[in-house]
Design a protein around this motif. Structure first.
Motif, PDB file in Angstrom:
ATOM      1  N   UNK A  85      35.706  37.936  51.055  1.00 53.54           N
ATOM      2  CA  UNK A  85      34.383  37.625  51.041  1.00 53.54           C
ATOM      3  C   UNK A  85      33.857  36.863  50.456  1.00 53.54           C
ATOM      4  N   UNK A  86      32.294  37.116  50.796  1.00 56.39           N
ATOM      5  CA  UNK A  86      31.598  35.951  51.001  1.00 56.39           C
ATOM      6  C   UNK A  86      31.555  35.016  49.687  1.00 56.39           C
ATOM      7  N   UNK A  87      31.754  36.323  48.128  1.00 58.03           N
ATOM      8  CA  UNK A  87      32.030  35.365  46.597  1.00 58.03           C
ATOM      9  C   UNK A  87      32.772  34.013  46.510  1.00 58.03           C
ATOM     10  N   UNK A  88      32.059  32.555  46.216  1.00 53.82           N
ATOM     11  CA  UNK A  88      33.301  31.886  46.224  1.00 53.82           C
ATOM     12  C   UNK A  88      33.703  30.980  47.832  1.00 53.82           C
ATOM     13  N   UNK A  89      32.169  31.327  48.529  1.00 50.62           N
ATOM     14  CA  UNK A  89      32.139  31.258  49.927  1.00 50.62           C
ATOM     15  C   UNK A  89      32.886  29.669  50.446  1.00 50.62           C
ATOM     16  N   UNK A  90      33.075  28.852  49.468  1.00 45.71           N
ATOM     17  CA  UNK A  90      33.235  27.495  49.551  1.00 45.71           C
ATOM     18  C   UNK A  90      35.018  27.401  49.372  1.00 45.71           C
ATOM     19  N   UNK A  91      35.164  28.388  49.048  1.00 42.84           N
ATOM     20  CA  UNK A  91      36.802  28.440  49.045  1.00 42.84           C
ATOM     21  C   UNK A  91      37.273  28.968  50.061  1.00 42.84           C
ATOM     22  N   UNK A  92      36.383  30.519  50.427  1.00 44.86           N
ATOM     23  CA  UNK A  92      36.764  31.610  51.147  1.00 44.86           C
ATOM     24  C   UNK A  92      36.721  31.515  52.610  1.00 44.86           C
ATOM     25  N   UNK A  93      35.836  30.481  53.145  1.00 44.67           N
ATOM     26  CA  UNK A  93      35.428  30.162  54.359  1.00 44.67           C
ATOM     27  C   UNK A  93      37.043  29.168  54.888  1.00 44.67           C
ATOM     28  N   UNK A  94      36.987  28.232  53.705  1.00 44.53           N
ATOM     29  CA  UNK A  94      38.604  27.504  54.442  1.00 44.53           C
ATOM     30  C   UNK A  94      39.442  28.619  54.638  1.00 44.53           C
ATOM     31  N   UNK A  95      40.060  29.598  53.762  1.00 45.30           N
ATOM     32  CA  UNK A  95      41.034  30.543  53.921  1.00 45.30           C
ATOM     33  C   UNK A  95      40.627  31.187  54.903  1.00 45.30           C
ATOM     34  N   UNK A  96      39.985  31.511  55.188  1.00 50.38           N
ATOM     35  CA  UNK A  96      39.458  32.267  56.700  1.00 50.38           C
ATOM     36  C   UNK A  96      39.707  31.170  57.881  1.00 50.38           C
ATOM     37  N   UNK A 143      41.019  38.547  52.287  1.00 52.05           N
ATOM     38  CA  UNK A 143      41.130  37.118  51.805  1.00 52.05           C
ATOM     39  C   UNK A 143      39.454  37.014  50.763  1.00 52.05           C
ATOM     40  N   UNK A 144      40.365  36.248  49.938  1.00 48.95           N
ATOM     41  CA  UNK A 144      38.805  36.670  48.763  1.00 48.95           C
ATOM     42  C   UNK A 144      39.572  35.386  47.557  1.00 48.95           C
ATOM     43  N   UNK A 145      38.514  35.351  46.865  1.00 46.77           N
ATOM     44  CA  UNK A 145      38.505  33.530  45.773  1.00 46.77           C
ATOM     45  C   UNK A 145      37.867  34.141  44.458  1.00 46.77           C
ATOM     46  N   UNK A 146      38.696  34.695  43.533  1.00 44.46           N
ATOM     47  CA  UNK A 146      38.269  35.603  42.338  1.00 44.46           C
ATOM     48  C   UNK A 146      38.524  34.166  41.297  1.00 44.46           C
ATOM     49  N   UNK A 158      40.066  40.650  39.506  1.00 40.40           N
ATOM     50  CA  UNK A 158      41.257  40.689  39.648  1.00 40.40           C
ATOM     51  C   UNK A 158      42.218  41.062  40.282  1.00 40.40           C
ATOM     52  N   UNK A 159      42.373  42.736  38.964  1.00 44.17           N
ATOM     53  CA  UNK A 159      43.552  43.464  38.602  1.00 44.17           C
ATOM     54  C   UNK A 159      42.996  44.984  40.251  1.00 44.17           C
ATOM     55  N   UNK A 160      41.831  45.010  40.499  1.00 48.27           N
ATOM     56  CA  UNK A 160      40.993  46.339  41.109  1.00 48.27           C
ATOM     57  C   UNK A 160      41.279  45.866  42.434  1.00 48.27           C
ATOM     58  N   UNK A 181      43.129  34.440  45.852  1.00 48.89           N
ATOM     59  CA  UNK A 181      43.812  33.704  44.890  1.00 48.89           C
ATOM     60  C   UNK A 181      42.670  34.478  44.256  1.00 48.89           C
ATOM     61  N   UNK A 182      43.752  34.045  42.462  1.00 49.44           N
ATOM     62  CA  UNK A 182      43.295  34.242  41.127  1.00 49.44           C
ATOM     63  C   UNK A 182      43.804  33.097  40.846  1.00 49.44           C
ATOM     64  N   UNK A 183      42.577  32.746  40.111  1.00 50.14           N
ATOM     65  CA  UNK A 183      42.815  31.266  40.001  1.00 50.14           C
ATOM     66  C   UNK A 183      42.440  30.851  38.210  1.00 50.14           C
TER      67      UNK A 183
END
Length: 220
Positions: A85-96, A143-146, A158-160, A181-183
Motif C-alpha cells: 500500500x502507498x498510504x503511509x508510504x514512509x512506513x510501507x517503503x521501509x517494510x517493502x 504489506x501496509x500500515x494502518x 484494519x478489520x477489512x 501494521x495496525x498501530x
C-alpha cells in the motif's frame, strides 16, 4: 534429744509444679504452614507423571508419523507476489525494503518477485486475490500500515484488511501472508519498520518463503 529435720507434707514435685503454675500461660504456637515457592522443584511424582504423559506422543512419532514443515533454503523456483500500500508510504517503503532484503538473504531471485502497488491497505486483499488466482505465484505478501486516528475509520480498514487477506488466501488456495501494521501512532509503526522492534516486512517475507516451500513440496 536433737530435733528431727522438718519434713514437707507437700508431695514430691510440688515445688516444680508451683513454679510452672506461677509462670504466665502462653498460647501454643500454631505450626507454620509450608507452601512451595513457584520456583521450587516439583515433586518427583508430578515430574514422573508429566514425563509419562508425553511418552505416547514420542512413541507415535517414532512409529512413523510425519511432521511436514516448510524450508527457508529449499526455495528454488518459488515465485512471490508482493502487494504494498502507498498510504503511509514512509512506513510501507521501509517494510517493502525489509521484505526484499530478506528475499535476497535467502537466495530468492529478483526475477521471481513481482511488486504491485495499491493506494491503501483496504485495496490490498482484492489485488492479492487476483495475483493468487493467476497461478503464477507460490505465495503473496500483503504489506501496509494502518495508524489509528480520531475516528473509527481505523477499525474499519484494519478489520477489512485482515479478513480480506485471509479470504484471498482461502479462495486462491495459496498462502497470503498478512504484513499490514495496525498501530496506535507513527512511532509504533516506524519501530516495526526497521526500528527497535525489527522489520515486520522482513518477517513477512520469511513466513512467505516457509509457507510457499511447505505448499510446493508437501501440500501440493
Amino acid at each position: 534429744m536433737a530435733a528431727s529435720p522438718a519434713t514437707s507434707s507437700a508431695p514430691a514435685g510440688a515445688s516444680s509444679f508451683a513454679r510452672l503454675s506461677s509462670a504466665p500461660l502462653r498460647a501454643p504456637r500454631a505450626a507454620a504452614a509450608s507452601f512451595p515457592s513457584p520456583n521450587s522443584a516439583r515433586p518427583a511424582a508430578l515430574v514422573a507423571d508429566a514425563r509419562a504423559s508425553r511418552l505416547p506422543v514420542v512413541a507415535a512419532a517414532a512409529a512413523g508419523h510425519q511432521r511436514l514443515m516448510g524450508s527457508l533454503t529449499n526455495n528454488e523456483g518459488l515465485r512471490f507476489g508482493v502487494v504494498v500500500a502507498r498510504f503511509n508510504e514512509i512506513v510501507t517503503n521501509l517494510l517493502l525494503q525489509g521484505a526484499l532484503e530478506a528475499f535476497e538473504r535467502y537466495s530468492v531471485k529478483a526475477e521471481n518477485i513481482t511488486v504491485v502497488s495499491v493506494p491503501g491497505s483496504f485495496e490490498i486483499p482484492v489485488a492479492a486475490q487476483k495475483l493468487g488466482k493467476s497461478g503464477k505465484y507460490d505465495a503473496i505478501l500483503c504489506i501496509g500500515a494502518v495508524i489509528r486516528g480520531d475516528t473509527t475509520h481505523y477499525d474499519a480498514v484494519a478489520n477489512s484488511a485482515a479478513s480480506g487477506v485471509l479470504n484471498a488466501g482461502l479462495s486462491a488456495g495459496i498462502p497470503c501472508v498478512f504484513g499490514v501494521l495496525t498501530c496506535d501512532d507513527m512511532d509504533q509503526a516506524l519501530n516495526r519498520a526497521g526500528g527497535k522492534a525489527g522489520n515486520k516486512g522482513a518477517e513477512t517475507a520469511i513466513t512467505a518463503i516457509e509457507m510457499a516451500s511447505l505448499f510446493r513440496h508437501h501440500l501440493a
